[in-house]
Design a protein around this motif. Structure first.
Motif, PDB file in Angstrom:
ATOM      1  N   THR A  15       0.824  -1.203   0.000  1.00 30.16           N
ATOM      2  CA  THR A  15       0.000   0.000   0.000  1.00 30.16           C
ATOM      3  C   THR A  15       0.862   1.257   0.000  1.00 30.16           C
ATOM      4  N   LYS A  16       1.940   1.244   0.763  1.00 31.56           N
ATOM      5  CA  LYS A  16       2.804   2.422   0.838  1.00 31.56           C
ATOM      6  C   LYS A  16       3.603   2.633  -0.436  1.00 31.56           C
ATOM      7  N   MET A  17       3.764   1.602  -1.236  1.00 30.90           N
ATOM      8  CA  MET A  17       4.479   1.766  -2.501  1.00 30.90           C
ATOM      9  C   MET A  17       3.719   2.713  -3.430  1.00 30.90           C
ATOM     10  N   ASP A  18       2.396   2.662  -3.401  1.00 26.14           N
ATOM     11  CA  ASP A  18       1.608   3.583  -4.228  1.00 26.14           C
ATOM     12  C   ASP A  18       1.810   5.027  -3.780  1.00 26.14           C
ATOM     13  N   THR A  19       1.811   5.247  -2.471  1.00 29.44           N
ATOM     14  CA  THR A  19       2.063   6.590  -1.950  1.00 29.44           C
ATOM     15  C   THR A  19       3.473   7.059  -2.272  1.00 29.44           C
ATOM     16  N   MET A  20       4.437   6.129  -2.222  1.00 34.91           N
ATOM     17  CA  MET A  20       5.817   6.479  -2.531  1.00 34.91           C
ATOM     18  C   MET A  20       5.949   6.913  -3.995  1.00 34.91           C
ATOM     19  N   LEU A  21       5.267   6.237  -4.895  1.00 40.70           N
ATOM     20  CA  LEU A  21       5.306   6.614  -6.305  1.00 40.70           C
ATOM     21  C   LEU A  21       4.748   8.019  -6.506  1.00 40.70           C
ATOM     22  N   GLN A  22       3.694   8.341  -5.803  1.00 39.25           N
ATOM     23  CA  GLN A  22       3.134   9.689  -5.897  1.00 39.25           C
ATOM     24  C   GLN A  22       4.140  10.740  -5.412  1.00 39.25           C
ATOM     25  N   SER A  23       4.878  10.412  -4.351  1.00 38.66           N
ATOM     26  CA  SER A  23       5.887  11.352  -3.843  1.00 38.66           C
ATOM     27  C   SER A  23       6.990  11.571  -4.874  1.00 38.66           C
ATOM     28  N   VAL A  24       7.444  10.483  -5.506  1.00 39.62           N
ATOM     29  CA  VAL A  24       8.482  10.604  -6.527  1.00 39.62           C
ATOM     30  C   VAL A  24       7.994  11.488  -7.676  1.00 39.62           C
ATOM     31  N   MET A  25       6.780  11.267  -8.111  1.00 39.42           N
ATOM     32  CA  MET A  25       6.241  12.040  -9.237  1.00 39.42           C
ATOM     33  C   MET A  25       6.090  13.513  -8.876  1.00 39.42           C
ATOM     34  N   LYS A  26       5.708  13.815  -7.643  1.00 40.54           N
ATOM     35  CA  LYS A  26       5.553  15.217  -7.234  1.00 40.54           C
ATOM     36  C   LYS A  26       6.897  15.936  -7.243  1.00 40.54           C
ATOM     37  N   ILE A  27       7.948  15.273  -6.741  1.00 34.71           N
ATOM     38  CA  ILE A  27       9.271  15.908  -6.741  1.00 34.71           C
ATOM     39  C   ILE A  27       9.768  16.101  -8.164  1.00 34.71           C
ATOM     40  N   GLU A  28       9.611  15.083  -9.004  1.00 33.24           N
ATOM     41  CA  GLU A  28      10.069  15.194 -10.391  1.00 33.24           C
ATOM     42  C   GLU A  28       9.323  16.302 -11.132  1.00 33.24           C
ATOM     43  N   ASN A  29       8.018  16.373 -10.929  1.00 30.54           N
ATOM     44  CA  ASN A  29       7.239  17.410 -11.610  1.00 30.54           C
ATOM     45  C   ASN A  29       7.641  18.802 -11.143  1.00 30.54           C
ATOM     46  N   ALA A  30       7.928  18.952  -9.844  1.00 33.73           N
ATOM     47  CA  ALA A  30       8.335  20.254  -9.324  1.00 33.73           C
ATOM     48  C   ALA A  30       9.686  20.670  -9.904  1.00 33.73           C
ATOM     49  N   CYS A  31      10.648  19.740  -9.912  1.00 39.11           N
ATOM     50  CA  CYS A  31      11.964  20.062 -10.478  1.00 39.11           C
ATOM     51  C   CYS A  31      11.874  20.327 -11.981  1.00 39.11           C
ATOM     52  N   PHE A  32      11.048  19.562 -12.669  1.00 39.91           N
ATOM     53  CA  PHE A  32      10.891  19.757 -14.108  1.00 39.91           C
ATOM     54  C   PHE A  32      10.250  21.100 -14.410  1.00 39.91           C
ATOM     55  N   SER A  33       9.291  21.503 -13.607  1.00 36.64           N
ATOM     56  CA  SER A  33       8.634  22.794 -13.816  1.00 36.64           C
ATOM     57  C   SER A  33       9.623  23.938 -13.662  1.00 36.64           C
ATOM     58  N   VAL A  34      10.510  23.834 -12.664  1.00 33.69           N
ATOM     59  CA  VAL A  34      11.518  24.867 -12.480  1.00 33.69           C
ATOM     60  C   VAL A  34      12.479  24.886 -13.663  1.00 33.69           C
ATOM     61  N   HIS A  35      12.824  23.714 -14.163  1.00 37.67           N
ATOM     62  CA  HIS A  35      13.764  23.639 -15.291  1.00 37.67           C
ATOM     63  C   HIS A  35      13.149  24.225 -16.560  1.00 37.67           C
ATOM     64  N   VAL A  36      11.875  23.941 -16.818  1.00 34.31           N
ATOM     65  CA  VAL A  36      11.233  24.396 -18.052  1.00 34.31           C
ATOM     66  C   VAL A  36      10.801  25.848 -17.941  1.00 34.31           C
ATOM     67  N   ARG A  37      10.244  26.219 -16.787  1.00 39.05           N
ATOM     68  CA  ARG A  37       9.711  27.574 -16.612  1.00 39.05           C
ATOM     69  C   ARG A  37      10.613  28.374 -15.682  1.00 39.05           C
ATOM     70  N   GLY A  38      11.905  28.215 -15.861  1.00 41.11           N
ATOM     71  CA  GLY A  38      12.860  28.838 -14.952  1.00 41.11           C
ATOM     72  C   GLY A  38      12.808  30.344 -14.935  1.00 41.11           C
ATOM     73  N   SER A  39      12.424  30.974 -16.049  1.00 46.63           N
ATOM     74  CA  SER A  39      12.393  32.426 -16.094  1.00 46.63           C
ATOM     75  C   SER A  39      11.416  33.011 -15.098  1.00 46.63           C
ATOM     76  N   GLU A  40      10.389  32.233 -14.721  1.00 47.48           N
ATOM     77  CA  GLU A  40       9.421  32.724 -13.747  1.00 47.48           C
ATOM     78  C   GLU A  40       9.969  32.694 -12.335  1.00 47.48           C
ATOM     79  N   TYR A  41      11.086  31.944 -12.129  1.00 44.67           N
ATOM     80  CA  TYR A  41      11.662  31.813 -10.798  1.00 44.67           C
ATOM     81  C   TYR A  41      12.884  32.711 -10.602  1.00 44.67           C
ATOM     82  N   ILE A  42      13.267  33.484 -11.643  1.00 46.48           N
ATOM     83  CA  ILE A  42      14.469  34.294 -11.544  1.00 46.48           C
ATOM     84  C   ILE A  42      14.380  35.355 -10.448  1.00 46.48           C
TER      85      ILE A  42
END
Length: 293
Positions: A246-273
Motif C-alpha cells: 500500500t505504501k508503494m503507491d504513496t511512494m510513487l506519488q511522492s516521486v512524481m511530485k518531486i520530479e514534476n516540481a523540479c521539471f517545472s523549475v527547469h522548463v519555466r525557470g524564467s518565472e523563478y528568476i
C-alpha cells in the motif's frame, strides 16, 4: 399372517421351556447408596487431586500468562505512542532547515532524537526484555516506524546518506541488558519507515524549491527515486506485506511530485528568476542550475 392352533400351542410350549432370569426387585437402600457413590466419585477429594488438578493448574498458569501479556501489551502501546509523538517533533524540527540555519536546526534535531532514544526507546526495550518480540510487534511497530523515519530524515539532511538498519540497531545495543536478548528492529519495520521517509523528503523538496534551493531539491529527487527503484525490486518477493504494498503507491506519488516540481523549475525557470535573486530579470534562466532528471 395367520398361525394354526397347533403352531401357537407349539410356540407357547417352547417359550415356557426356555429359562428366564428375572431381575430381582432393587433394594431401595442399596440403590440409593450406589447412586450416591456414583455421583460423589467425580468430586471426591482424593480422586480429584490426581485427575483434575494438573488440568486446573495448567489452565491457571495459562490465564496468568495471558493477563501478564495483556498488561505488557498496554504498556508497550503507551511507549509506542510516546515514541511516535516525540519522533514527529523531530521531523517537524528538521523541516525548519534552510541554507541559513542548517547547522543549528540539525543540531537541535539530533539532540531531540537522542532524547527520544534515551527516554522512550529505552523504555520500550525494557518492556520487551525476556519476551518474544513477534508477539507484541503490532503493538510497538507504529512507534518504531516513526522513529526510523525521524532518524533517517536527520541522517540524510546532515550527510546526504541513508542510515542503514545495522547502524540503527547498533545504537539500541547500549540500551539493553547484555545478559538478555536485545531488541533489534526487524527488516519489515525498517522498510515501512523508509516508505514514510519518502513522503517527508517530498515535502522538504517542495519547500526547498520555493526557497530557491534547487540543487538540494534535485539531490532529494535522486535519493527518493533510488529508494523507490530498490523497493520496487524487493517488495514483490516479500510474504504477505499488505502495508508495504500500500505504501508503494504513496511512494510513487511522492516521486512524481518531486520530479514534476523540479521539471517545472527547469522548463519555466524564467518565472523563478526574481525568487533566485537574479540581477537581470530579463535574462532567460539566469541563475537557474541545470537539473538532470
Amino acid at each position: 399372517m395367520y398361525y394354526s392352533y397347533s403352531a401357537v400351542i407349539h410356540r407357547l410350549r417352547f417359550m415356557a421351556s426356555k429359562p428366564h432370569h428375572l431381575l430381582p426387585l432393587p433394594n431401595s437402600a442399596a440403590t440409593t447408596v450406589a447412586a450416591k457413590r456414583a455421583r460423589t466419585m467425580a468430586t471426591d477429594s482424593s480422586s480429584s487431586s490426581s485427575s483434575s488438578s494438573p488440568i486446573k493448574d495448567a489452565f491457571t498458569k495459562y490465564t496468568q500468562y495471558l493477563n501478564t501479556l495483556n498488561e505488557k501489551r498496554e504498556r508497550v502501546v503507551k511507549a509506542s505512542r510516546d515514541i511516535t509523538i516525540n519522533s514527529k517533533k523531530v521531523i517537524f524540527q528538521v523541516h525548519r532547515i534552510s541554507k541559513h540555519n542548517r547547522e543549528e536546526v540539525l543540531e537541535k534535531a539530533e539532540k531531540d532524537l537522542k532524547a527520544v532514544t534515551d527516554q522512550y526507546i529505552s523504555r520500550l526495550v525494557k518492556e520487551l526484555h525476556g519476551t518474544d518480540f513477534w508477539k507484541l510487534r503490532r503493538a510497538y511497530s507504529p512507534g518504531v516506524q516513526e522513529y526510523i523515519e525521524a532518524a533517517t530524515f536527520c541522517s540524510f539532511c546532515k550527510s546526504g546518506n541513508l542510515l542503514t538498519l545495522d547502524e540503527i540497531n547498533a545504537t539500541l545495543l547500549s540500551l539493553s541488558d547484555p545478559s538478555l536478548e536485545p531488541l533489534q528492529i526487524n527488516v519489515l519495520d525498517y522498510l515501512l519507515g523508509l516508505a514514510d521517509l519518502t513522503g517527508e523528503l517530498m515535502r522538504l523538496a517542495i519547500g526547498r524549491i520555493s526557497e530557491g534551493e534547487l540543487e538540494f531539491a534535485e539531490k532529494i529527487c535522486r535519493f527518493v527515486r533510488d529508494i523507490y527503484r530498490e523497493l520496487t525490486l524487493l517488495v514483490p518477493h516479500m510474504d504477505d506485506s499488505y502495508d508495504m504494498k500500500t505504501k508503494m503507491d504513496t511512494m510513487l506519488q511522492s516521486v512524481m511530485k518531486i520530479e514534476n516540481a523540479c521539471f517545472s523549475v527547469h522548463v519555466r525557470g524564467s518565472e523563478y528568476i526574481p525568487l533566485l535573486g537574479s540581477s537581470d530579470p530579463s535574462s532567460f534562466l539566469l541563475g537557474v542550475p541545470d537539473i538532470e532528471l
